[in-house]
Design an enzyme around this catalytic site. Sequence first.
Site, short mmCIF file in Angstrom:
data_model
loop_
_atom_site.label_atom_id
_atom_site.label_comp_id
_atom_site.label_asym_id
_atom_site.label_seq_id
_atom_site.Cartn_x
_atom_site.Cartn_y
_atom_site.Cartn_z
N ASP A 1 9.94 7.88 7.22
CA ASP A 1 8.83 7.85 6.27
C ASP A 1 9.39 8.07 4.88
OD1 ASP A 1 6.75 7.48 7.93
OD2 ASP A 1 6.34 9.61 8.23
N ASP B 1 4.37 11.83 11.12
CA ASP B 1 3.71 13.13 10.96
C ASP B 1 2.24 13.12 11.33
OD1 ASP B 1 2.99 11.58 8.85
OD2 ASP B 1 4.09 12.72 7.34
N ASP C 1 0.83 8.38 14.55
CA ASP C 1 2.26 8.13 14.72
C ASP C 1 2.73 8.45 16.13
OD1 ASP C 1 2.59 7.36 12.10
OD2 ASP C 1 3.03 9.39 11.40
P1 ATP Z 1 4.51 7.52 3.90
O1 ATP Z 1 4.14 6.64 5.03
O2 ATP Z 1 5.85 7.32 3.35
O3 ATP Z 1 4.17 8.96 4.10
P2 ATP Z 1 2.34 7.35 2.06
O4 ATP Z 1 2.15 8.82 2.08
O5 ATP Z 1 2.33 6.69 0.74
O6 ATP Z 1 3.64 6.91 2.73
P3 ATP Z 1 -0.26 7.04 3.13
O7 ATP Z 1 -0.47 8.49 3.07
O8 ATP Z 1 -0.69 6.28 4.33
O9 ATP Z 1 1.24 6.67 2.96
O10 ATP Z 1 -0.96 6.44 1.86
C1 ATP Z 1 -1.18 5.05 1.70
C2 ATP Z 1 -1.85 4.81 0.35
O11 ATP Z 1 -3.14 5.42 0.33
C3 ATP Z 1 -1.10 5.43 -0.81
O12 ATP Z 1 -0.19 4.54 -1.35
C4 ATP Z 1 -2.20 5.72 -1.81
O13 ATP Z 1 -2.47 4.58 -2.59
C5 ATP Z 1 -3.40 6.00 -0.94
N1 ATP Z 1 -3.59 7.44 -0.76
C6 ATP Z 1 -2.70 8.35 -0.36
N2 ATP Z 1 -3.23 9.58 -0.27
C7 ATP Z 1 -4.53 9.45 -0.66
C8 ATP Z 1 -5.62 10.36 -0.78
N3 ATP Z 1 -5.50 11.64 -0.48
N4 ATP Z 1 -6.80 9.88 -1.18
C9 ATP Z 1 -6.95 8.58 -1.46
N5 ATP Z 1 -5.97 7.67 -1.37
C10 ATP Z 1 -4.77 8.08 -0.98
#
Ligand code: ATP
Length: 921
Positions: free
Chosen positions: A352, A661, A665
């Site tokens: 990730d 996490d 997953d």
């Molecule tokens: P990884 O898979 O590396 O952990 P990530 O944390 O960016 O990546 P997600 O948490 O699935 O992946 O987030 C995907 C997208 O959703 C992000 O790029 C962001 O645009 C949006 N996002 C993330 N967190 C929030 C939140 N708390 N509220 C609203 N939108 C969010």
Amino acid sequence: MTRRDRADGTGRADGASGGASAGPAAGGGHHGLAVHEVVLLLESDPHRGLTPEEAARRLESFGPNALPAAAGGGVVRRVLRQFHHPLIYVLMAAAAITAGLGEYVDSGVIFAVVLVNALVGYVQESKAEAALDALRSMVSTSARVVRGGRERAVPSEELVPGDLVLVKAGDKVPADVRLVRQSELRVDESALTGESLPVAKREAALPTRTPVSDRRNMVYSGTLVTSGTGAGVTVATGGETELGEIHRLVGTAETLATPLTAKLNRFARTLTVAILALAAVTFAIGVVRGRNATETFTAAVALAVGTIPEGLPAVVTITLAVGVARMARRRAVIRRLPAVETLGGTTVICSDKTGTLTENQMTVRVLWTPDRAYEVTGSGYTPHGTIRAVPYGGPLARTDQAARWCLLAGAACNDAALTGEGEHRGLVGDPTEGAMLVAAAKAGLSREVVDRAHPRLATIPFSSDRRYMATLHRDTAGDGRLVFVKGAVERILDLCPAEMTGDGDRRPLDREAVVRAADELASRGLRVLATAVRPAGGHDGLSEETLPGSLVLTGLQGMHDPPRPAAVSAVEACRTAGVEVKMITGDHTVTATAVAEGLGLLDGRPPGAVLTGAELAELPPRDYPAAVDRARVFARVSPEQKLRLVEALQDRGHVVAMTGDGVNDAPALRQADIGVAMGEGGTEVAKEAADMVLTDDDFATIEAAVEEGRGVFDNLTKFIVWVLPTSLGQGLLILVAVLLGTTLPVLPTQVLWINMTTAVLLGLMLAFEPREAGIMRRPPRDPTRPLLTGPLMTRVLLVSALIVGGAWWLFTWERGVGAGTAEARTAAVNLVVAVELFYLFSCRSLTRPLRSVGLFGNRWIVVGVAAQVAAQLALTYLPALNGLFHTAPIGAGAWARILALACLASLVVAVDKRFRGRAQA
Ligand code: ATP
């Protein structure tokens, strides 16, 4: 409620194990009561929970919320298991027959060896299991409770009956809980009922006779929340929970088996059969040649016990256990033993981005609105910093409506909370949301102010699939309802037909301009979120269906998440080690690409290096595995796609380590060869599914674990290469003696002495061998390659031949110069041990010469060698041991010959290593 209350007939007696049930739980009747009745019975409060003082009192009274230790029955079973081994059967049969022949001393010695072997096995197995258990508890679990009206996290062990527990998707339920409220709560109860489909929960009372599997208003300890949220009152803890009941019935049957131990056990079984056949042939040859039956039988027994490597299983288990401990020291906790072996062979790590390769400490750096852009300064979660217009540096004007609404949306549509003050400033919740809270606070919009002005009425929670979050609020200024939304740019743009101007007016959305701005921010490695509002008026409720077409885009927030300092060098180390690193992220392609470049993952960006979730979904099945193999960065990937990614890589012959996490997953973590969960930021569901848990969530820890895994495998190979020649050499020695019809140069009990003492005092020490330098400059081990490659097999045969030749020659020479048979045998025994001892140093590295490995790098070997020398002197000179093992004191001349021969043998091995060693590296 006190212990006495339960004694009054309201509860089940809690055993010494700790834990308790309360109310009519003896019949498990809480599901039959209405919420207010349960709360009354448990003297709790459905909103404020217990007071901290009452919780402390109950903890004292009921004991911790932990399962009792396994019952003592396991000890007997474990002891008996030590004897359940074909090798041991052979030894016991030999002891019995030897006794039948009147050789009571020999029989006693063989029995003693069997007992010592069982004892060593038992102690080692218990220690290894205890170590694994201890490691497991390093990944401590905490529960969220409400006490005295405040939400707090407490260690799960401190839960008491009556505690108001909160659960959400990803949590493991910490105790048996009667729900008082829930929202879309679904729970995977397979641990309890075997039913793999998640069960939907509700609060209403049920008929008293409802079976456990249908009690929709209860959630049970050890089950996993797959979606939604819930709150409920704890009704049973520790051993009194349904899980505790099962635990009592089944006991814990931890196995220490791994693919390698299984393979070695099979090898040992085949070897035993072969050796027994050979022993029978030896016996037959002896008898046909008209030799004394007793003597021939002794020879056959010697052949059997000499050739069987008794210490093998114990040493393999210990080597794995030592590896587990080493990995734990480097913050990788192994949950399943086979992972120790598999890690060393890892060829791809899918990691990730957020939190593993980066710190997951977000700070908003840029605020962009359709009319203006601002730069935000300051770092961390303290609200110190400024918001200044770009490029002229003017402060954020109170009149810039779009910027204010953008910050407001970020703070209101937000579940995180800032805690503490000054240096102790911290965050509970998602760092992305924490960053937005801090940015709003920098403009004077603190959480309290926002909540007072716009109390929240409903929520559509964020999920990685939905990629946005929306909240409904009361607008205290007007009298209407407001909706705030934040999320991934393209998702929000799809919902917004309009954008907000600096004056707060609406105009049609300039989609292109927004996308351009978002791409520009993303190309700087910033994570970009868009915000939007639905002004008062129009719809009153909140649902996914009513959002499209009704929202006004207020702006973008670009946040920085620094790469983990150790990640860059760990990625580089993986590359040198031939382990490919692939980044998987839900983030935007451009952001992901920029971050990957910063980490050195993209290296010139070859074609096909970056794939998005959408592109993956469109790939024809035929091209899928090759494309996945080629790509380095997977962006905007949903957790569901991870499973297919793992399978495709495995199809290509990779050994895959995959991090994860979240709840979704879990399937990918289970499918991966090494499922890696995050100890700090991961959900309990992910940890349950994983083979390894990183206590610091850091990518560099995976690299460290791979390195340790390689070390473990090396040490196992070293031990096997070391132990086989003793077995083979001794077997051949006896076989030759029988074929030639001469006196046995070593006796069965002497052979046992050699096997037992050298395995424990010499061979075992290889388990503590430090990792060799350059271990991460080799390519990963090919999983299909046999443990012993051609050159190593040749070395095993060479050393066996040296042992046979040396011992034979010495035995004959000693007898030739007038020594008695006992003295000549003692010399031969000492020679076999001396060759093994010298060879041990050679085995410290299978490829490098002794000169570069050194003699004293592993102090355990030094200790072991000293002990072995003392043991040999005792065997040679102590009258008691002379009597037991038919040995006799030998003179200086014999020792000189022993040393000379052992040196000669070492020289031959050194030459072999010099010329053939490189071939196996
Ligand atoms: P990884 O898979 O590396 O952990 P990530 O944390 O960016 O990546 P997600 O948490 O699935 O992946 O987030 C995907 C997208 O959703 C992000 O790029 C962001 O645009 C949006 N996002 C993330 N967190 C929030 C939140 N708390 N509220 C609203 N939108 C969010």
